[in-house]
Design a protein around this motif. Structure first.
Motif, mmCIF file in Angstrom:
data_model
loop_
_atom_site.group_PDB
_atom_site.id
_atom_site.type_symbol
_atom_site.label_atom_id
_atom_site.label_comp_id
_atom_site.label_asym_id
_atom_site.label_seq_id
_atom_site.Cartn_x
_atom_site.Cartn_y
_atom_site.Cartn_z
ATOM 1 N N PHE A 159 8.738 -4.965 7.673
ATOM 2 C CA PHE A 159 9.025 -5.104 6.239
ATOM 3 C C PHE A 159 9.632 -3.800 5.721
ATOM 4 O O PHE A 159 9.039 -2.726 5.882
ATOM 5 C CB PHE A 159 7.748 -5.444 5.468
ATOM 6 C CG PHE A 159 7.119 -6.731 5.922
ATOM 7 C CD1 PHE A 159 7.478 -7.942 5.344
ATOM 8 C CD2 PHE A 159 6.196 -6.745 6.972
ATOM 9 C CE1 PHE A 159 6.922 -9.141 5.783
ATOM 10 C CE2 PHE A 159 5.631 -7.932 7.410
ATOM 11 C CZ PHE A 159 5.994 -9.143 6.811
ATOM 12 N N ASP B 93 7.568 2.301 8.945
ATOM 13 C CA ASP B 93 6.394 2.123 9.803
ATOM 14 C C ASP B 93 6.574 1.008 10.833
ATOM 15 O O ASP B 93 5.655 0.705 11.596
ATOM 16 C CB ASP B 93 5.133 1.872 8.958
ATOM 17 C CG ASP B 93 5.248 0.627 8.094
ATOM 18 O OD1 ASP B 93 6.339 0.010 8.078
ATOM 19 O OD2 ASP B 93 4.251 0.268 7.453
ATOM 20 N N ASP C 228 12.618 0.407 7.462
ATOM 21 C CA ASP C 228 11.246 -0.001 7.771
ATOM 22 C C ASP C 228 10.574 1.153 8.515
ATOM 23 O O ASP C 228 10.470 1.155 9.733
ATOM 24 C CB ASP C 228 11.278 -1.280 8.622
ATOM 25 C CG ASP C 228 9.887 -1.756 9.002
ATOM 26 O OD1 ASP C 228 8.909 -1.278 8.388
ATOM 27 O OD2 ASP C 228 9.791 -2.602 9.904
HETATM 28 CA CA CA Z 1 7.520 -1.281 6.576
#
Ligand code: CA
Length: 617
Positions: A193, A189, A187
């Motif tokens: 997600f 960033d 993930d």
């Molecule tokens: Ca992400």
């Protein structure tokens, strides 16, 4: 041939709608519930609940920031009694079932599909808008589009999108999360997600929001098609970016918890518009709060009114029925601007109409087909909202809504069916948005808000100047006539929430209820300083006038309790009155507003004389 096939489709639909479906069953996902705990996110509350359920309850937070959780307990658990019990818990703000939601599409008997080659050979040479034949002036709007503007992101919360369809791939329409490295299992960033490069599949809990139905892809084609000719042989670069967020399964149904998570994702990852072509009959505080979150972050929400031919004012469908200030609820009209027989409506809850009968758009597998429903009307407005945002990116979500409501074409038969009486007109909305570019870049030096008694007197230059400071001496109210200067606010430059109610000066409690309220039949223009506030007047009565606009309390640019001055202008601009009010919190509307505490009888009689024919509410 296309037109002929459309007529066949319409005939088939007319036959079909005589067997209109009944309302959704009152249903929820067995063994699941949505709970909001009081206070900030607290793992202790979650684990306490889980241990109470014998450790069997799975949980996930529906947003990183809020304390709303989705729980899966045993499918055999009596959810209603568990909820009843949770509601007695002082740590629980609310608990509710995980209601099922469904796409708002009408099954079309004409199920033929057309390949992209067939379509291009038939319609591409025209270079005109070919998705419906109402006078919505989309082609004319294309000529008004600014070439270099950035493409706003529209989140399509639906069955997914087949983004391998040439319409999307050749125009580069798909939103890409530039902060995520594809396929590294990380993930990158930190948004919760993993590898969410092109949106998310909340239904399957994976990073592939591909459409396994047809609904979401059809919606996506309509949205993209508002900005450009999607039937062209060579596609222009996309003017709108599509963010696919799948929460409905292949059967077109999904859960409220996934919808809430998808809305948070859209907002947190940069969507300016969210299209919600689905609904259900059950009120969910969690879903309402998610939409409020979107509104608080300047996002335009577009909801399908529903396909039951019913009055949403009486029998609401959600999310269409939530009173969120930046939400537009859309009814469906046909090529002749008549309300579609299946379309829900509502003089106070359905804002405007757009074409939704026999709409030709994309489906998975490089193909196209006709579909009908308010599901097809909503994306017309979502696409148009994106084009407005593209021209005037500083407009708030609420301002975009107001602009779209006021810039359509007035259709007489919609006057008792919608708030605005309008069917969308892409050309006039685009022209209006270009006029708002100047308004939104208007950046007056802000004078810190202060109560009247503490506001220094304005200089004569300020009085003549930008309109920030205005002498209200001759206009009634306490302090009037003493020459006190009041700071007024330039609402147009601020993305703000607002409910506001004008009230006559009345003593005692619950006085408002004693007055008959009327629906407004004409628009009243409100000015703050020399700027017009975009908004929709709702009702009027002897007690005053209620009106929705936008406001931004959160930024501190407007201070609760602050007294401000507004000019209210008649629809034709021939008359003007000024009123004073203060910022208040409306528990009922869950928003801040301006309450007019000192409105004279003369002001009210002016407003009433401008309001045209009135309909009792
Ligand atoms: Ca992400």
């Amino acid at each position: 041939m296309m037109i002929h096939s459309r007529l066949v489709t319409l005939f088939a639909l007319l036959c079909f709608f005589s067997f209109a479906p009944t309302a959704f069953a009152q249903d929820f996902v067995p063994g699941e519930l949505i709970v909001k705990f009081k206070g900030k996110s607290n793992h202790k509350q979650v684990s306490q609940f889980q241990s109470k359920m014998g450790g069997a309850a799975q949980s996930r937070a529906l947003s990183v920031k809020s304390n709303v959780h989705h729980f899966k307990v045993s499918a055999y658990q009596d959810i209603q009694s568990l909820i009843h019990e949770l509601r007695q818990d002082p740590n629980v703000e609310y608990a509710e079932p995980n209601w099922i939601l469904r796409r708002a599409e009408v099954v079309d008997e004409d199920n033929r599909t057309f390949s992209i080659e067939e379509v291009r050979s038939q319609v591409s040479s025209s270079g005109s808008y070919a998705q419906n034949y109402a006078s919505v002036k989309v082609t004319e709007a294309w000529a008004q589009v600014s070439i270099d503007a950035a493409a706003p992101v529209v989140a399509i919360i639906d069955t997914g999108v087949d983004y391998s369809h040439p319409i999307f791939s050749q125009s580069n329409a798909l939103w890409t999360n530039s902060k995520e490295v594809p396929g590294n299992g990380i993930d990158d960033d930190g948004n919760g997600f993993i590898d969410d490069v092109h949106g998310w599949n909340f239904f399957g809990d994976n990073n592939s929001p591909i459409d396994d139905d047809q609904h979401g892809t059809h919606v996506a084609g309509i949205i993209l098609g508002i900005g450009q000719d999607i039937f062209a042989t060579t596609l222009a670069s996309a003017r709108i970016k599509i963010m696919p967020l799948k929460f409905l399964g292949a059967d077109g149904s999904g859960s409220t918890s996934d919808a809430i998570a998808a809305i948070h994702y859209a907002v947190d990852n940069g969507a300016r518009v969210i299209n919600n072509s689905w609904g259900g009959p059950n009120y969910s505080q969690g879903l309402h709060d998610a939409l409020k979150y979107a509104y608080d972050h300047n996002v335009v929400l577009v909801a399908a009114a529903g396909n039951y031919g019913k009055n949403n004012d009486v029998e609401p469908l959600y999310p269409a029925g939530y009173q969120v200030p930046s939400q537009l609820t859309v009814a469906a009209t046909n090529d002749w601007d008549n309300l579609a027989s299946f379309s829900n409506y509502g003089a106070t809850t359905v804002h405007l109409a757009a074409p939704g009968v026999g709409i030709f758009s994309t489906i998975p597998g490089n193909s196209f087909k006709f579909m009908s429903g308010t599901s097809m009307a909503a994306p017309f407005i979502a696409g148009l909202a994106a084009m407005v945002v593209r021209e005037a990116p500083n407009l708030s979500g609420y301002q975009v809504k107001s602009l779209l409501m006021s810039s359509g074409d007035r259709i007489a038969t919609l006057s008792t069916k919608t708030v605005s009486s309008n069917r969308a007109n892409a050309y006039t909305s685009l022209v209006s948005s270009k006029a708002q570019v100047a308004a939104s870049s208007y950046n007056p030096e802000y004078v810190a808000a202060a109560p009247a008694s503490r506001t220094p007197a304005a200089t004569s230059d300020e009085k003549k100047g930008c309109g920030l400071v205005r002498d209200i001496g001759e206009y009634g109210g306490p302090g009037a006539g003493t020459g006190v200067m009041i700071v007024s606010f330039i609402f147009l430059t601020l993305p703000i929430v607002t409910w506001f109610a004008v009230r006559r000066k009345l003593k005692g409690q619950n006085v408002r209820r004693k007055h008959q309220r009327y629906l407004m039949d004409s628009e009243i223009r409100i000015f703050v300083g020399d700027k017009e506030v975009l908004g929709q007047t709702k009702t009027i009565g002897a007690g005053g006038l209620s009106f929705q606009t936008n406001s931004m309390i959160e930024t501190g640019q407007i201070v609760p309790g602050e007294i401000l001055t507004m000019s209210v202008q008649s629809p034709d601009g021939s008359g003007e009155v000024q009123v004073q009010g203060k910022i208040v919190w409306s528990q009922k509307d869950h928003s801040y507003g301006v309450q007019f505490a000192n409105v004279t009888e003369s002001v009210i009689s002016h407003i009433r004389s401008w309001s045209g024919s009135l309909v009792k509410t």
